[in-house]
Scaffold this active site. Structure first.
Site, PDB file in Angstrom:
ATOM      1  N   ASP A  19       0.811  -1.222   0.000  1.00 42.14           N
ATOM      2  CA  ASP A  19       0.000   0.000   0.000  1.00 42.14           C
ATOM      3  C   ASP A  19       0.849   1.279   0.000  1.00 42.14           C
ATOM      4  O   ASP A  19       0.648   2.170   0.838  1.00 42.14           O
ATOM      5  CB  ASP A  19      -0.915   0.025   1.247  1.00 42.14           C
ATOM      6  CG  ASP A  19      -1.733  -1.246   1.409  1.00 42.14           C
ATOM      7  OD1 ASP A  19      -2.137  -1.830   0.391  1.00 42.14           O
ATOM      8  OD2 ASP A  19      -1.992  -1.623   2.570  1.00 42.14           O
ATOM      9  N   GLU A 226     -11.339  -0.109  -3.612  1.00 46.20           N
ATOM     10  CA  GLU A 226     -10.562   0.446  -2.494  1.00 46.20           C
ATOM     11  C   GLU A 226      -9.329   1.168  -3.038  1.00 46.20           C
ATOM     12  O   GLU A 226      -9.093   1.221  -4.252  1.00 46.20           O
ATOM     13  CB  GLU A 226     -10.138  -0.658  -1.521  1.00 46.20           C
ATOM     14  CG  GLU A 226      -9.206  -1.682  -2.125  1.00 46.20           C
ATOM     15  CD  GLU A 226      -8.879  -2.860  -1.195  1.00 46.20           C
ATOM     16  OE1 GLU A 226      -9.398  -2.934  -0.078  1.00 46.20           O
ATOM     17  OE2 GLU A 226      -8.085  -3.716  -1.628  1.00 46.20           O
TER      18      GLU A 226
HETATM   19  O1  FUB Z   1      -3.248  -3.635   3.351  1.00 46.68           O
HETATM   20  C1  FUB Z   1      -4.551  -3.814   3.856  1.00 46.68           C
HETATM   21  C2  FUB Z   1      -5.554  -3.489   2.806  1.00 46.68           C
HETATM   22  O2  FUB Z   1      -5.325  -4.298   1.659  1.00 46.68           O
HETATM   23  C3  FUB Z   1      -5.489  -2.085   2.280  1.00 46.68           C
HETATM   24  O3  FUB Z   1      -6.035  -1.137   3.141  1.00 46.68           O
HETATM   25  C4  FUB Z   1      -6.194  -2.269   0.995  1.00 46.68           C
HETATM   26  O4  FUB Z   1      -6.109  -1.197   0.122  1.00 46.68           O
HETATM   27  C5  FUB Z   1      -5.545  -3.533   0.498  1.00 46.68           C
HETATM   28  O5  FUB Z   1      -4.309  -3.268  -0.111  1.00 46.68           O
END
Ligand code: FUB
Length: 328
Positions: A19, A226
């Site tokens: 991320d 996301e």
């Molecule tokens: O790393 C945890 C979660 O997985 C992140 O918040 C999302 O965007 C995905 O990458």
């Protein structure tokens, strides 16, 4: 310090990272990643496998330099309102202060977004006592426009709980829209002058197709899942994000940071692992995509590694798709 920095290779190998939110502060590249942990716990659609507890800040002088790990910048035990799962963070700078924005579960298990401050881009960061009032879900991305107004984009489906907030309050058993209904969009809010609170109610961003129709919830190749990111190129606003279930990084373009945005296409096709998450940053004359995959752990989905690649534009402002594995 890592030995080498090369496109499409893990930028560090001594810890698992994911991320990546990359920023340039005083002509140096700083990367604010999640710090993945090894464990024997459950793996499920709720994201319990992403058990992260702290953040490390990484930096490099340029795209060919070794990467410095500046050590732990913030730990969940030092955040009064948070209990677990320090997921994808972002950082920002304003008027002599560096800000770290981060999601975590509160003591009721609900994801909120917090902010911590430092006089240095590498921290340590001092968290506020409470999460940002009115915040929910995950994956904050903070964009400061040319007029100094800061915006925070956020939200993630499934484990990120965005479906549960469709009424404006948390509904534990709420599900997403029907496949032919408009998809849930990311949220955006203006931030206050001191960057510590929301200056406007969160709005849902509209992402439409080339005919102006909202993307539908069943359009999993294009709809928002996301990991939002905002950047500006030639006066246009680029909203990029992960499609989650179809594992792509895609983007949409608009004339206003709060939308609407028109879907354009794919930046990065699926990489090794379920999640895909990114940032886009300009360094000197070039643009770069920072992203992650699971290659460092041989494919263990919650043990990821940050990489980067150069990102280029076509003359019409569209982004050329990047091949994550060009040497294969
Ligand atoms: O790393 C945890 C979660 O997985 C992140 O918040 C999302 O965007 C995905 O990458």
């Amino acid at each position: 310090m890592s030995e080498i920095t090369k496109p499409h290779q893990p930028i560090v190998t001594h810890i698992f990272t994911a991320d990546p939110s990359a920023h340039v502060f005083e002509d140096r590249i700083y990367i604010y990643p999640s710090h993945d942990l090894d464990h024997d716990g459950p793996v499920n659609d709720n994201g319990d496998q992403y058990k992260m507890e702290d953040y490390h800040v990484l930096s490099m002088a340029d795209m060919n330099s070794p990467v410095t790990d500046h050590g732990e910048a913030l730990h969940v035990k030092d955040v009064p309102w948070a209990s677990s799962q320090m997921w994808a963070p972002d950082a920002a700078y304003r008027k002599g202060i560096y800000y770290l924005f981060f999601p975590a579960r509160d003591h009721d298990g609900i994801f909120r977004i917090g902010v911590a401050t430092s006089s240095s881009p590498t921290g340590p960061f001092k968290p506020e006592e409470q999460y940002i009032q009115g915040s929910f879900s995950i994956d904050p991305a903070v964009f400061v426009d040319d007029d100094e107004q800061a915006y925070m984009f956020f939200g993630g489906l499934w484990g990120g709980q965005l479906e549960k907030w469709q009424t404006g309050s948390y509904v534990e058993l709420a599900e997403g829209p029907a496949p032919d209904a408009p998809a849930i969009g990311p949220k955006v809010t203006k931030l206050s002058e001191d960057m510590l609170s929301m200056a406007s109610e969160p709005l849902e961003i509209s992402i439409v197709d080339q005919e102006g129709n909202p993307l539908t919830a069943g359009d999993e190749d294009r709809r928002y899942f996301e990991g939002p990111w905002m950047h500006k190129y030639n006066g246009k606003y680029y909203l990029s994000y992960s499609t989650g279930t179809t594992h792509k990084l895609v983007y949409a373009i608009g004339d206003n940071p709060m939308g609407p945005f028109t879907f354009q296409g794919t930046i990065l096709p699926p990489v090794m692992g379920w999640t895909t998450h990114h940032s886009i940053v300009q360094f000197r004359e070039k643009w770069y995509l920072f992203y992650h995959d699971c290659s460092l752990s041989g494919g263990v989905d919650y043990k990821r590694c940050v990489k980067f690649a150069e990102l280029t534009y076509n003359p019409d402002g569209t982004i050329r798709m990047i091949d994550p594995y060009p040497e294969k």
